[in-house]
Design an enzyme around this catalytic site. Sequence first.
Site, mmCIF file in Angstrom:
data_model
loop_
_atom_site.group_PDB
_atom_site.id
_atom_site.type_symbol
_atom_site.label_atom_id
_atom_site.label_comp_id
_atom_site.label_asym_id
_atom_site.label_seq_id
_atom_site.Cartn_x
_atom_site.Cartn_y
_atom_site.Cartn_z
ATOM 1 C CB ALA A 285 -0.898 0.004 1.228
ATOM 2 C CG HIS A 319 0.872 2.537 8.059
ATOM 3 N ND1 HIS A 319 1.887 2.222 8.937
ATOM 4 C CD2 HIS A 319 1.484 3.039 6.955
ATOM 5 C CE1 HIS A 319 3.048 2.512 8.388
ATOM 6 N NE2 HIS A 319 2.825 3.010 7.178
ATOM 7 C CD GLU A 320 -0.107 3.042 3.543
ATOM 8 O OE1 GLU A 320 0.540 4.093 3.370
ATOM 9 O OE2 GLU A 320 0.450 1.937 3.714
ATOM 10 C CG HIS A 323 2.209 7.578 5.878
ATOM 11 N ND1 HIS A 323 3.331 7.896 6.592
ATOM 12 C CD2 HIS A 323 2.329 6.261 5.578
ATOM 13 C CE1 HIS A 323 4.075 6.803 6.730
ATOM 14 N NE2 HIS A 323 3.492 5.798 6.127
ATOM 15 C CD GLU A 342 6.765 4.252 6.270
ATOM 16 O OE1 GLU A 342 5.725 3.773 6.763
ATOM 17 O OE2 GLU A 342 6.789 4.761 5.139
HETATM 18 ZN ZN LIG Z 1 4.055 3.836 5.664
#
Ligand SMILES: [Zn+2]
Length: 924
Positions: A285, A319-320, A323, A342
């Site tokens: 991803a 998670h994405e 970001h 990350e």
């Molecule tokens: Zn990431």
Amino acid sequence: MDAVNKPNSTSSENLQDAVREILPNHVVPKHYNILIEPAFDGTTFEGTVKINFVAVTQLEFIVLNAKGLEIEFAEIQYKDDFYEIPLDSFNQHSKLERWEISLQNCRKPMPEEAFTLAMDYNGQINEYGAGLFRSPNLSIPGYMLSTEMEPTNARMVFPCIDEPALKATFSISLIVQENLTCLSNMPIESESPMPRSDQKRLYFAKTPLMSTYLIAFAIGHFDMMQSDEFRVPVRVHAPKGSAIQDGQYALDIAVKALAHYEKLFDYDFPLPKMDLLVVPNAFSAMENWGLATFQPQYLLLGPDSKAADKMESASMICHELAHQWFGNLVTMTWWDDLWLKESFADWAAIHIRTVWSQIPDIEAWEDFASSGFQLALYSDSFRNTHPIQATVHRPSEISQIYDDITYKKGCSIINMLAVLDNQGAENFKDGIRKYLKTYAYGNATASNLWTAIGEDKYGFLETWIKTPGYPLLILEETPEDSASKGYGYHVDQERFLITPKLKRKERKAWWPVLVHEEDTDSREWVTLSNHRLQDFRPAIRPENLNQGRVGFHRVGYSSASFLQKIAKCFAEDDGNRVADRIGIISDTAALAFARHRLCRTQDLLNLLNLYKGETNFFVWRTMLVTLSEIRKLLLFTNEDTRTAVLNFQNSLTSKLIHEKGWIFEENEPLNEQRFKAFLFGYAGGDKNVTDAALAMFKSFFRRDMKAINPNIRTEVFKLVLEMGGIKEYRKLHSLLLTTLQPRIRTDILSSLGYSQHPASIEATLEIALRTTSQSGNEVFITIRPLTTHKPGIEALWEVMKSKKWFQAENLSLRTLAPIIEVILDAFTTMEQYEEVKILFDSIDTTGVENTIAQGLERIQARARWVEQDHDEIAKWLREHGYFSKTAQELARITVIKKAWKNMTDALPLRRASQPLRRPSEPMP
Ligand SMILES: [Zn+2]
């Protein structure tokens, strides 16, 4: 904020620049105008880029990043004056991925002068998930196009200064067939038909300041679903013909996550829309700003998806989306701080699970403590590890740091920081809010984050991010006489390494460690900032040196009896000690595998025996993963010892498996469903379970698709194939070639490798080699089960020796490194070590040299344990009666022998070549 575009000035940063392979900073890009027109057959594209620059000095030449692009025309423009740049002024360095453009034959820009460099060029479209690439549609012929620029692939799509700190604005435009849908970071601003053709040209709105690695666009026939519940539209798109209604779960998660993050970060999502796109050939991803891309299984969760998929999908989406702020809005200055985005995104994705009601999961950190946390501790216990903040000079080094240290160790350190805060993590939250506001649309380093959170924690964290490895704390009871003053202990620390004997320098390393001291009214942390803490006198529960497994360290006890005493104490306090029980098992296992002076493998086996009454999923997961690791280590030694380990494992699990059963209720908590499925997968020695698996499998292939609950589909396939069924292998293989359901495809790929029949192994390898060029992720799930048996490992090694993976031109380093890691992790003898060394000495291993060095060190450690501990473990198992075959074991052997007898017929397998949905025709 424009400050990021000013050249660096401090001396330490100039020093860093000297070792980084970056472009000369004598021009500053301000804006890119990009036009891309893919060819009708989807193999090449034509591009035009106009870059608005400001010169820093008087320019003799301009240097840009470009990879695999061919220049056709170039000119330089000052207001209304144009100068053509002859093509022989382009000096192309393919190894450095650069174009050096001499300005000898045209007017040279003066300091602080604005000018535009315009270039026409063409490039390649591939199918391996880097730059601009094709993916097959999921259910109709044809393909879609999309991009993946991280870390340094933007240069495969347009010439640019491909460095995260050189942010600019971007106007993207596409020329495509008029019936196609196009997406990019920003919404479409206008579109118009092209004269005399069936094409159209689209213009996307100008982006805010952003880094090149986050640019994205996609072209195809897409289905879409939208939610207007968030402040801006949120959409899930998938290639036409996919079951788009299966995107509802992902859409709900995305909407709730965005709303949650807006509050947590106290910063509005900065773009006018958020798209999530299914990309079959995506690496995994990718967080592109406003257009995140995902492999199908993360976004399309139909009624046949399992509890584990739902958890995985939720954490990937969270998670994405984290970001979008951490990484996209504020970006690391250079790749050595990759961990900053990350590990923070990982932390946010776990944190969100504990505080919202969408997927209530009060045990999210226990889940992490028994998975990612352990992977990071394991990787970091070898000499060939690296600090979280790794040194990165050039692009080829970046691919090796997308690993457990960057993500999971980094996440543990962020968590330590969050928990360290006594005021309910408010200082921590205030700090990250301040950090995001200060550096929005710009770049930052780790020290900028520490400063925002509070200078006092800076020193503490510097050691953790800059020093490789971590400490082992050894707790020792002090003699009786001092005990009268209360609890009395000594605490020592040393670096923990699985590889033997600490060197003098390593003995000197120390870390500031937070030792939790529990008290009735308050929580306090003792900073153990030296090698020895004498007379450590905590008030209550002194034995716990890592409460809740928050600290990134292991704990050892000065004697076996002391260890057992503490373990009993953790077992009795059932409710609050899940993370501590996970911790004591995994710490003891690590010490045993390291053959540390404090611990023997039999101490570990005694500990596992002590915990057989355990009821928590994550503790069981730790126990069973430990036992399966022991079986893996013994693969090339004595089969009887391995069977005895299995008998021991069955004696622990048998009662619980039957109590839990394998019927799944609709509204059962997700973790309970995961628990049942996990136990079922570990019940290969239980005849009732294997009979049930066979019966389910038969009904499934009689078209009763509901016969196997999705939670245990992989486990049923695995159990059936492990029993040797060649007919069953053939059935699964045929289904793989025809199924349109991404989840079933993944489950089959994750099971085929369990079959040990030579023809099956050959067929599985053929699939692995074919998927290598298409989807990096699919190759791992295909080869991993092959590493569970000798014939599979030997066959994989033959492929490695043939250098096919090294010679595959279209294989990215990000795919190659984990392939090597998975294969080397199966080796356990010094003969294998020598063979591996000889092979890799004869190949150019640039870009994977660290992976190989780590692999070799791990083989050495495993070989040492096998040589020295095998007899001890066999003795323990014999004394406890696990060598005598149980009635169940005998029954299982009979079933396997019978199945193998039926396997004499050759395998008329359909070749996998054409049906694996390669794009076979031009985009309609
Ligand atoms: Zn990431």
